[in-house]
Structures are given as structure tokens and as C-alpha cells.
Design an enzyme around this catalytic site. Structure first.
Site, PDB file in Angstrom:
ATOM      1  N   CYS A 122      40.204  37.960  40.530  1.00 42.14           N
ATOM      2  CA  CYS A 122      40.649  37.819  39.133  1.00 42.14           C
ATOM      3  C   CYS A 122      39.885  36.674  38.476  1.00 42.14           C
ATOM      4  O   CYS A 122      39.454  36.781  37.327  1.00 42.14           O
ATOM      5  CB  CYS A 122      42.145  37.533  39.060  1.00 42.14           C
ATOM      6  SG  CYS A 122      43.149  38.591  40.095  1.00 42.14           S
TER       7      CYS A 122
ATOM      8  N   CYS B  22      44.115  35.965  42.165  1.00 39.03           N
ATOM      9  CA  CYS B  22      43.338  35.839  43.398  1.00 39.03           C
ATOM     10  C   CYS B  22      41.866  35.630  43.043  1.00 39.03           C
ATOM     11  O   CYS B  22      41.492  35.585  41.883  1.00 39.03           O
ATOM     12  CB  CYS B  22      43.517  37.075  44.272  1.00 39.03           C
ATOM     13  SG  CYS B  22      43.247  38.605  43.385  1.00 39.03           S
TER      14      CYS B  22
END
Lengths: 316, 79
Positions: free
Chosen positions: B13, B10
């Protein structure tokens, strides 16, 4: 004080005439924007500090030893205070099951966590008042608890979870010891992060709300989607599903619509559907739930939310 | 040195991976930044909240975005 500032800006600086549609809309926009942004800053910060005490790694240990009912209630309550973003849904789901948390209890957590979040609460409290914010928390918790219990009782429900989930074994993470300084730092970081993400939507939402407030006739919603229209609640839920967790943008609009005669039950159902049911969330959950359980999950949640809508339209 | 970013990929990250690369560069450390998106591997570190940061096999942070200076400190520790 904010009210005085908004009045000053509207009537003295912009020279708008009191009582006109434009003045109404501008005044409403300035007042609500300042109030909501201030409240968001303060409350997200406080909630973030509280949350630093309840990482999911710790919550799973608390829930692992609890049985049904008590587990569902506790899971839903902890769902409010646990930091959670939808990208963590899969690891949280697997980690909870692996630790021995019952499936229904885990699902209660996954329902409550996005539904009762601090951004939605601030907007509800700021725009609708404390009473409606509390009703939202209460009914949201009830929906999460009951849906979790029902889902947990489906015969052979374990088989409707992807098989690999049961095979995973988790390592043990050391829960880092945080000092108060760490917690405040984390909270201020988190607050900035959320504000950055939602401010634009808050402005847009309040802007649209202000236009509705100033220009839409007073009984507009009541005429078309009032209490006596049985399709209003399911329709509101249906419209809400694509508005993925965007409480910041939708709540101000709904508040303005409530002023034009949208009944409370429809309002509650709409907001719950915005935060709890969404297409991207279902795509994420599909990684751990087989299609059958996913459909049942979405159906139970939808029915529960629609029932909340009808109930409050009937009693309020 | 090996730096692992744990998470399904996501926004956070991605950001953490960038920050880790920057931190490694600024400390002049020859570190390889690897993204771990496979759930099985991720779970062995015991974290539930993403993104997670692992340096030389040790979990340094999870569930938040640490600052570049924090990451630099951890890299120095593991040097």
C-alpha cells in the site's frame, strides 16, 4: 546439466578435493541454489498465470453457494490458487462472510491459502522430491478441511466473531477483464516481486543446509530428535511458530536435517507450522476474531499439525 | 482529482501511494492522494485484495501494484 556445472565449479575452478567436507558443502550449495532459483522462476510464473483466473472477488461467489463439507473441500483447494497475502486476510474474511460463505468454510480457506503456497511447494519439490511435495499438499488440505469443519461446528461460533464484521456491507467490484497479455505481465511482475523477497532467504537457507550437509554427523538428529522421541514433533511445531511464513529459508535447513535422520512426520509438522501458524498472522486475525475463537483456532490447527507429525512418524 | 489507496497499510500500500504521487506529479495533475485504512470505507468499494487504487471514486486496480505508466494512463482518463 546443473550437476555438471556445480561439479566443474567445485572441483575444477575452486580446486576443492572430492570427498572433503568443504567440497561437499560447496557443491551442495551451488547445485541447490541454481536448481531452486530456476524452479522458483518457472513455477511462480505458471502459478501466477493460473491465479489470475481466481481473484478472491470471484472465489467468494463460487463458495457462497456451497454447503459444509463440499464448501470446505472447495475452499481449501481454491486457497491454493487464490492470490493472497496476509494483509488481505481481514478484507477477505469479511467479504466471504458478507457474501454468505459459511464461517467454517471461510476458515478452511484462510488456513489452506498460506499453508500451501507456491514457494513452499517449489522448495519441497526441488529439495525433497515430488512424492513428499504431494504428501504435503494432501495432508495440508486435510488439515485445512477438517479444522474448518470443526471450527464451523462450534456452538454459537458466530458470536465469537467481532460484531462489526456482521454489520459491514460490501459494494460490488467489477472484476476486470484481463487479456492474456495482462496475465503474462501480471505474472512476470509477481514473479520478480517474490524472487526479490525470497532469494536472500533461499541463499541463507541453502547455505546453512550446506554446512549441515557437509559437517554435521550423519545420525545427529536421529540421536536427539528421532522417531522414538515423543517430544520431537511438538517441539518442532513450537520452534516453527516464530519463523513467520519463511518457507524459503527454513525448508533447505529442514531438508539437510532430514538427511541427518529427522523423520518425515516431524519434517511435515515443522513446515506446516512455519507456513500456517504465526504470531503476526494471529495479530491480523484478531481484528476479526474475538480472543476466544482465535485461541480455539490456533489450538485446533496446532493439534491437527502435531497429529500429522505423529501419524507420518508412525507409518513411514 | 482525488486518488484513494485502499489497504490496511502494508508494504504494497505504501509503495502504491508513492507511485500514485509520482504519477500525479508527472502528469502535472493536482491530485490529492489519500490512504483509506478504515475497513468500513474500504469494503464499500467491493474489493477483497489489497492494495486498491481508486481514482475519482472508480476502482482502477486491486490486488496488485500497477506501474506508474498505468496509473498515469488512468489519471489522463479521469482528467
Amino acid at each position: 546439466m546443473i550437476k555438471a556445472f556445480a561439479d566443474w565449479l567445485t572441483y575444477d575452478i575452486f580446486q576443492l578435493i572430492d570427498g572433503t567436507h568443504l567440497a561437499d558443502a560447496v557443491n551442495f550449495f551451488i547445485y541447490d541454489t541454481i536448481k531452486i532459483l530456476l524452479m522458483l522462476t518457472a513455477i511462480i510464473f505458471i502459478v501466477s498465470v493460473i491465479r489470475s483466473f481466481f481473484p478472491p472477488e470471484k472465489v467468494k461467489k463460487i463458495l457462497a453457494t456451497k454447503a459444509e463439507f463440499v464448501g470446505n473441500i472447495l475452499a481449501s483447494l481454491l486457497g491454493i490458487v487464490t492470490p493472497f497475502c496476509s494483509c488481505s486476510a481481514v478484507p477477505v474474511f469479511i467479504g466471504f462472510l458478507e457474501a454468505g460463505v459459511p464461517l467454517g468454510v471461510t476458515l478452511s480457506f484462510l488456513i489452506a491459502s498460506p499453508m500451501i503456497n507456491e514457494v513452499a511447494l517449489v522448495l519441497l519439490w526441488g529439495l525433497f522430491g515430488a512424492k513428499i511435495a504431494l504428501i504435503y499438499i494432501g495432508t495440508g488440505l486435510t488439515v485445512a478441511i477438517i479444522s474448518g469443519i470443526i471450527l464451523g461446528r462450534i456452538p454459537a461460533v458466530e458470536k465469537m466473531v467481532e460484531d462489526y464484521v456482521w454489520e459491514l456491507r460490501m459494494g460490488e467490484a467489477e472484476i476486470p477483464k484481463l487479456s492474456w497479455r495482462d496475465r503474462f505481465q501480471l505474472a512476470s511482475f509477481h514473479t520478480q516481486d517474490i524472487l526479490k523477497r525470497v532469494t536472500l532467504y533461499v541463499l541463507l537457507g541453502i547455505g546453512v543446509g550446506a554446512v549441515i550437509h557437509g559437517y554435521v554427523p550423519i545420525d545427529f538428529v536421529a540421536t536427539y530428535a528421532g522417531r522414538d522421541n515423543p517430544f520431537a514433533v511438538p517441539l518442532a511445531v513450537l520452534i516453527a511458530i516464530p519463523l513467520y511464513s519463511n518457507a524459503a529459508g527454513t525448508i533447505p535447513i529442514v531438508q539437510a536435517l532430514m538427511g541427518k535422520g529427522m523423520p518425515l512426520g516431524t519434517v511435515l509438522a515443522f513446515m506446516m507450522a512455519v507456513t500456517a501458524i504465526s504470531f503476526p498472522e494471529m495479530v491480523i486475525l484478531r481484528k476479526v476474531l474475538k480472543v476466544k475463537l482465535l485461541v480455539i483456532f490456533a489450538a485446533i490447527l496446532t493439534v491437527a499439525i502435531i497429529m500429522v507429525g505423529y501419524l507420518f512418524n508412525a507409518i513411514m | 482529482m482525488e486518488i484513494k489507496i485502499l489497504g490496511p497499510g502494508c508494504r504494497n500500500c505504501e509503495k502504491l501511494a508513492e507511485e500514485a504521487k509520482r504519477a500525479a506529479k508527472e502528469t502535472g495533475c493536482a491530485a490529492e492522494v489519500v490512504k483509506v485504512t478504515d475497513m468500513k470505507q474500504m469494503m464499500t468499494y467491493g474489493i477483497l485484495s489489497t492494495p486498491g487504487l481508486v481514482i475519482n471514486g472508480k476502482v482502477k486496480s486491486y490486488g496488485r501494484l500497477p506501474s506508474v505508466s498505468e496509473i498515469k494512463k488512468w489519471i489522463e482518463e479521469e482528467k
